[in-house]
Design an enzyme around this catalytic site. Structure first.
Site, PDB file in Angstrom:
ATOM      1  N   GLU A 125     -23.723  15.335  -1.026  1.00 12.24           N
ATOM      2  CA  GLU A 125     -23.603  15.945   0.304  1.00 12.24           C
ATOM      3  C   GLU A 125     -22.586  15.180   1.145  1.00 12.24           C
ATOM      4  O   GLU A 125     -22.417  13.968   0.997  1.00 12.24           O
ATOM      5  CB  GLU A 125     -24.978  15.900   0.973  1.00 12.24           C
ATOM      6  CG  GLU A 125     -25.087  16.662   2.277  1.00 12.24           C
ATOM      7  CD  GLU A 125     -26.536  16.745   2.766  1.00 12.24           C
ATOM      8  OE1 GLU A 125     -26.725  16.824   3.989  1.00 12.24           O
ATOM      9  OE2 GLU A 125     -27.463  16.710   1.931  1.00 12.24           O
ATOM     10  N   GLU A 161     -22.877  15.859  11.749  1.00 14.48           N
ATOM     11  CA  GLU A 161     -24.088  16.307  12.444  1.00 14.48           C
ATOM     12  C   GLU A 161     -24.058  15.801  13.887  1.00 14.48           C
ATOM     13  O   GLU A 161     -23.975  14.595  14.132  1.00 14.48           O
ATOM     14  CB  GLU A 161     -25.337  15.783  11.745  1.00 14.48           C
ATOM     15  CG  GLU A 161     -25.516  16.345  10.338  1.00 14.48           C
ATOM     16  CD  GLU A 161     -26.782  15.859   9.676  1.00 14.48           C
ATOM     17  OE1 GLU A 161     -27.704  16.679   9.497  1.00 14.48           O
ATOM     18  OE2 GLU A 161     -26.862  14.663   9.347  1.00 14.48           O
TER      19      GLU A 161
END
Length: 515
Positions: A149, A153
């Site tokens: 990943e 964010e």
């Protein structure tokens, strides 16, 4: 499309992300099969820029709906909370009850996976404590891959900051907070990460803010691209206390773009316009100064069935003095009386030049090998190539062969100048779509031009040493007096069209990787 679930970890939080369950008609969209075109490195999806000027294309995007990420998430993903208008994708979090949650939230993800290159978005984050607005990419166990990943964010409790992160083989490597310099809920911000084989670079508004070069921090598998907005009542230490502000919370995206490594940038202002992004290569040389666990898997705790009288044991794999050592030894392991050793290349390789400098073992019933193999699928057969099959019962010869559906296609024995257990030899092959040449100590020994006998699927590379009491070609098994150790001094793979990588390589004479 029917949905199933796949585990995702976002900054250490286990989430559930649905991905379409593929049917035969849409399997390529949902979980892409390995590319067979030229059997090059799988580059993933093509470069694109999505400016959201024509709705959400269902052939390109999967809209998440009817599930949540577990007990820590207080909203249910609702397809109605992902909308497009005026060239902007808007994800909404509001107090619409959905499923078993009091709130609804939005997310979309690509139907295809993407690889090395530049990932970009122009985004305006949602502002509310307890929320998370993101652009990220992910692949994991549902897709038959380890969890990988890369993340941007923005936590709604402080929209002047963004958390950068990667996950590699399920390990959360960050986060690394970065200052945006202004409130990203009020102004558009350009986020980009550039992912290459040996590094990841994160950019904010075109400025480099963080670089990762430790291999432990750099993902290695192609991934789906996500935009997502969600909230929590429980992860307060990380995301803050959630209190619905009395009005919908929105995250907006003007575009999402991906530019493959090595390709031209696609729009003015793209990060890819001002930097070099190296295209991936699968070529490598491993001299075994160490055992590179990012490249090699070590088999452990299982065996290949009744024909094998030993169990793979990781303790029988060692690297010392620049040599990979694989040992077969009398030692109860699993349900067998002997332990044996195997390593395999983690990723599949295709056409090109394969080379190994290797020394085998002597003994009836024992074998050491260097080969490629790929298992059968619902539509394709298993295939294998024996580049060096060293039978301990006959150390004066090497056996080469190709296989399909576990059936030998061209078994051939080649004489060695010195026994395989007494001297290192250079074994190799040059593999193309229409010709397969086997090499011994730099000379072509066997050529296959019948394409029916030439495998055409990308495959993994293996080394092993093992024994059998039921395989006739290996001879009657004779228990050895002590441990038997096969040795590998060097292994190399050179992709088609790339230059040879060391002096003496069969790829250097123009007949190898340059075919």
């Amino acid at each position: 499309m029917a949905a199933t679930t796949a585990a995702v970890t976002l900054c250490g939080v286990t989430a559930i992300t649905p991905q379409a369950q593929p049917t035969s008609a849409d399997a390529e969209r949902a979980v892409p099969a390995p590319s067979q075109a030229g059997m090059q490195a799988d580059l993933g999806g093509e470069s694109f820029i999505e400016e959201f000027d024509a709705g959400i294309d269902p052939d390109f995007w999967f809209v998440n709906d009817g599930y949540n990420n577990g007990g820590h998430q207080n909203c249910e993903f609702n397809k109605d909370k992902a909308t497009v208008a005026g060239g902007v994708l808007t994800l909404t979090l509001d107090d619409t009850s959905y499923g078993d949650r009091d709130y609804s939230c939005g997310a979309i993800q690509t139907n295809k996976r993407y690889g090395y290159g530049t990932y970009e978005t122009r985004m305006k984050a949602g502002k509310a404590s307890g929320t998370n607005s993101s652009l990220f990419s992910y692949v994991g166990p549902y897709h038959g891959e380890p969890h990988m990943e890369l993340d941007f964010e923005v936590l709604g409790k402080d929209t002047t900051e963004v958390e950068l992160n990667t996950h590699v083989n399920g390990s959360n490597r960050g986060p690394w907070p970065a200052d945006i310099g202004y409130d990203s809920s009020e102004q558009w911000v350009d986020f980009a990460y550039v992912w290459e084989q040996d590094r990841v670079r994160f950019f904010i508004d075109g400025e480099l803010v963080h670089t990762l070069t430790d291999p432990a921090d750099v993902p290695t598998r192609n991934q789906f691209i996500f935009t997502m907005l969600w909230s929590t009542d429980t992860l307060t230490d990380w995301m803050g206390e959630f209190e619905y502000p009395g009005h919908p919370i929105t995250t907006e995206y003007q575009y999402v773009a991906f530019t493959r490594a090595g390709e031209d940038c696609q729009f003015a202002g793209s990060v890819a316009c001002g930097i070099d992004v190296q295209p991936p290569t699968t070529s490598f040389v491993d001299d075994f100064d160490t055992l590179d666990t990012s490249r090699w898997n070590v088999s452990d705790g299982w065996n290949n069935g009744a024909k094998q009288n030993c169990t793979w044991d990781a303790d029988q794999v060692e690297v010392s003095d620049g040599v990979l050592k694989l040992t077969y030894v009398e030692q109860p392991t699993g349900d067998r009386d002997y332990a044996c050793a195997e390593v395999q290349h983690k990723s599949k390789l295709g056409y090109g030049t394969y080379e190994v400098k290797m020394r085998g073992v002597e003994g009836s019933g024992v074998m050491s090998t260097f080969f490629t193999w790929v298992g059968a699928t619902s539509s394709e057969p298993s295939e294998a190539i024996d580049i060096a099959k060293l039978l301990g019962v006959n150390p004066d010869q090497v056996k080469v062969n190709t296989w399909r559906n576990d059936q030998p296609l061209r078994p051939t024995f080649v004489d060695l100048s010195a026994p395989s257990d007494e001297a290192f030899h250079d074994y190799g092959m040059v593999w193309t779509a229409d010709r397969l040449d086997f090499y011994l100590d730099g000379e072509v020994t066997v050529s296959i031009v019948n394409t029916d006998r030439i495998p055409d699927r990308a495959a993994q590379m293996f080394f092993n040493v093992w024994a059998s009491e039921t395989t006739p070609e290996m001879g009657d098994f004779v228990p050895p007096d002590g441990p038997l150790t096969a040795q590998v001094d060097r292994v190399a793979y050179t992709a088609p069209g790339e230059q040879c990588q060391f002096d003496g390589s069969i790829a250097c004479d123009g007949a190898g990787a340059l075919r």
